[in-house]
Scaffold this motif. Structure first.
Motif, mmCIF file in Angstrom:
data_model
loop_
_atom_site.group_PDB
_atom_site.id
_atom_site.type_symbol
_atom_site.label_atom_id
_atom_site.label_comp_id
_atom_site.label_asym_id
_atom_site.label_seq_id
_atom_site.Cartn_x
_atom_site.Cartn_y
_atom_site.Cartn_z
ATOM 1 N N LYS A 58 0.836 -1.197 0.000
ATOM 2 C CA LYS A 58 0.000 0.000 0.000
ATOM 3 C C LYS A 58 0.866 1.240 0.000
ATOM 4 C CE LYS A 58 -4.347 -1.098 2.274
ATOM 5 N NZ LYS A 58 -5.190 -0.827 3.457
ATOM 6 N N PHE A 117 -0.012 -1.719 -18.038
ATOM 7 C CA PHE A 117 0.240 -0.288 -17.945
ATOM 8 C C PHE A 117 0.596 0.080 -16.500
ATOM 9 C CE2 PHE A 117 -1.944 0.872 -21.960
ATOM 10 C CZ PHE A 117 -2.671 -0.276 -22.174
ATOM 11 N N TYR A 169 -0.104 3.588 -14.297
ATOM 12 C CA TYR A 169 -0.693 4.922 -14.234
ATOM 13 C C TYR A 169 -0.212 5.588 -12.947
ATOM 14 C CZ TYR A 169 -3.908 4.377 -18.138
ATOM 15 O OH TYR A 169 -4.437 4.235 -19.403
ATOM 16 N N GLN A 217 -0.765 9.098 -10.244
ATOM 17 C CA GLN A 217 -1.588 10.237 -9.825
ATOM 18 C C GLN A 217 -0.780 11.070 -8.850
ATOM 19 O OE1 GLN A 217 -5.365 9.266 -7.936
ATOM 20 N NE2 GLN A 217 -6.285 11.096 -8.806
ATOM 21 N N LEU A 219 -5.304 11.326 -12.756
ATOM 22 C CA LEU A 219 -4.665 10.038 -13.011
ATOM 23 C C LEU A 219 -4.240 10.017 -14.481
ATOM 24 C CD1 LEU A 219 -4.129 7.274 -11.691
ATOM 25 C CD2 LEU A 219 -6.376 6.560 -12.502
ATOM 26 N N LEU A 265 -1.430 8.190 -17.645
ATOM 27 C CA LEU A 265 -0.577 7.083 -18.048
ATOM 28 C C LEU A 265 0.889 7.434 -17.808
ATOM 29 C CD1 LEU A 265 -0.304 4.327 -19.530
ATOM 30 C CD2 LEU A 265 -0.110 5.655 -21.646
ATOM 31 N N TYR A 281 -0.613 3.086 -9.958
ATOM 32 C CA TYR A 281 -1.521 1.974 -10.218
ATOM 33 C C TYR A 281 -1.002 1.146 -11.381
ATOM 34 C CZ TYR A 281 -5.215 4.191 -7.422
ATOM 35 O OH TYR A 281 -5.973 4.750 -6.411
ATOM 36 N N LEU A 310 -9.869 -1.550 -18.490
ATOM 37 C CA LEU A 310 -8.636 -1.735 -17.735
ATOM 38 C C LEU A 310 -9.000 -2.214 -16.336
ATOM 39 C CD1 LEU A 310 -6.243 1.275 -18.479
ATOM 40 C CD2 LEU A 310 -6.147 -1.032 -19.366
ATOM 41 N N ILE A 311 -8.287 -3.239 -15.881
ATOM 42 C CA ILE A 311 -8.441 -3.707 -14.514
ATOM 43 C C ILE A 311 -7.249 -3.168 -13.731
ATOM 44 C CG2 ILE A 311 -8.647 -5.720 -13.004
ATOM 45 C CD1 ILE A 311 -10.952 -5.393 -14.995
ATOM 46 N N PHE A 312 -7.548 -2.433 -12.660
ATOM 47 C CA PHE A 312 -6.493 -1.792 -11.883
ATOM 48 C C PHE A 312 -6.189 -2.562 -10.609
ATOM 49 C CE2 PHE A 312 -5.676 2.320 -13.869
ATOM 50 C CZ PHE A 312 -6.737 2.432 -14.745
ATOM 51 N N GLY A 313 -4.955 -2.422 -10.164
ATOM 52 C CA GLY A 313 -4.573 -2.926 -8.846
ATOM 53 C C GLY A 313 -5.027 -1.964 -7.771
ATOM 54 N N GLN A 314 -4.661 -2.292 -6.533
ATOM 55 C CA GLN A 314 -5.115 -1.497 -5.398
ATOM 56 C C GLN A 314 -4.339 -0.192 -5.257
ATOM 57 O OE1 GLN A 314 -4.163 -4.656 -5.504
ATOM 58 N NE2 GLN A 314 -5.180 -5.910 -3.958
ATOM 59 N N GLY A 315 -3.228 -0.070 -5.962
ATOM 60 C CA GLY A 315 -2.439 1.146 -5.890
ATOM 61 C C GLY A 315 -1.366 1.087 -4.816
#
Lengths: 111, 111
Positions: free
Chosen positions: B9, B34, B36, B38, B44, B46, B86, B99-104
């Motif tokens: 995290k 990818f 990304y 922020q 957010l 790329l 991300y 797009l499926i993102f991770g938890q960041g």
């Protein structure tokens, strides 16, 4: 050039009230449009996507709905908000290049 | 099912130290991945994509299909690298552009 706008930027609503978040894209046609929710500790969750006018796909069961009344307009709605709907909502679009372009986000607090 | 996992995290390093943000994915198809980023008070956006095989702001990421990983690396972190990162997996094969993102992972670079 293409731009994406979201509003309102911030919203505080009581439980049980309706919701309408709006997103518009300029400078492109027939974009794929997406609504994501960014929640602390849970990352970015895809809520809805649309590949054309009137075409909405829901990714997760929830209290929210989406509509696409025009090619470059995407609306996120709820008839009755729940506390769990609080979060940061992001609209995004892609023109097929693989890159997602995000709006500035709308922070919703449900009290 | 498609999934992206970012196990950390928060990653805190000192300026000038090497950085590695971990990302693992689960996908039965041919993956397109990818990163990304922020930055504070910015949208957010790329950072880089694996098919480009380029270095952006000193960051690189290599797709390892054997380990199903796409870790983001930078040899010498700078304070301006502090941001939320991300990892994302494209489902372009489904023609939806999702797009499926991770938890960041929050990267904090200390002076």
């Amino acid at each position: 050039s293409q731009t994406i706008h979201q509003w309102p930027a911030t919203l505080v609503q009581p439980v049980g009230s309706p919701l309408s978040l709006e997103c518009t894209v300029e400078g492109t046609s027939n974009p794929n449009l997406y609504w994501y929710r960014q929640a602390a500790g849970r990352g970015l969750q895809l809520l809805f996507y649309s590949v054309g006018i009137g075409q909405i796909s829901s990714e997760v069961p929830q209290n929210l709905s989406a509509s696409r009344p025009q090619d470059r307009q995407f609306i996120l709605s709820s008839k009755k908000l729940l506390l769990s709907d609080s979060g940061f909502y992001l609209c995004a679009w892609t023109g097929g290049t693989g890159e997602l372009f995000f709006g500035e986000g709308s922070r919703l607090t449900v009290l | 099912a498609q999934r992206v996992t970012q196990p950390e995290k928060l990653l805190s390093v000192f300026k000038g130290a090497p950085v590695e943000l971990k990302c693992n994915y689960s996908y039965s198809g041919s993956p397109e991945l990818f990163w990304y980023v922020q930055y504070s008070r910015q949208r957010l956006q790329l950072l880089l994509r694996h098919i480009s095989r380029e270095s952006i702001k000193g960051f690189t990421a290599d797709l390892n299909k054997g380990e199903t990983s796409f870790h983001l690396k930078k040899p010498f972190a700078q304070e301006e690298d502090s941001a939320m990162y991300y990892c994302a997996l494209s489902l372009f094969s489904s023609n939806t552009g999702k797009l499926i993102f991770g938890q960041g992972t929050t990267l904090q670079v200390k002076p």
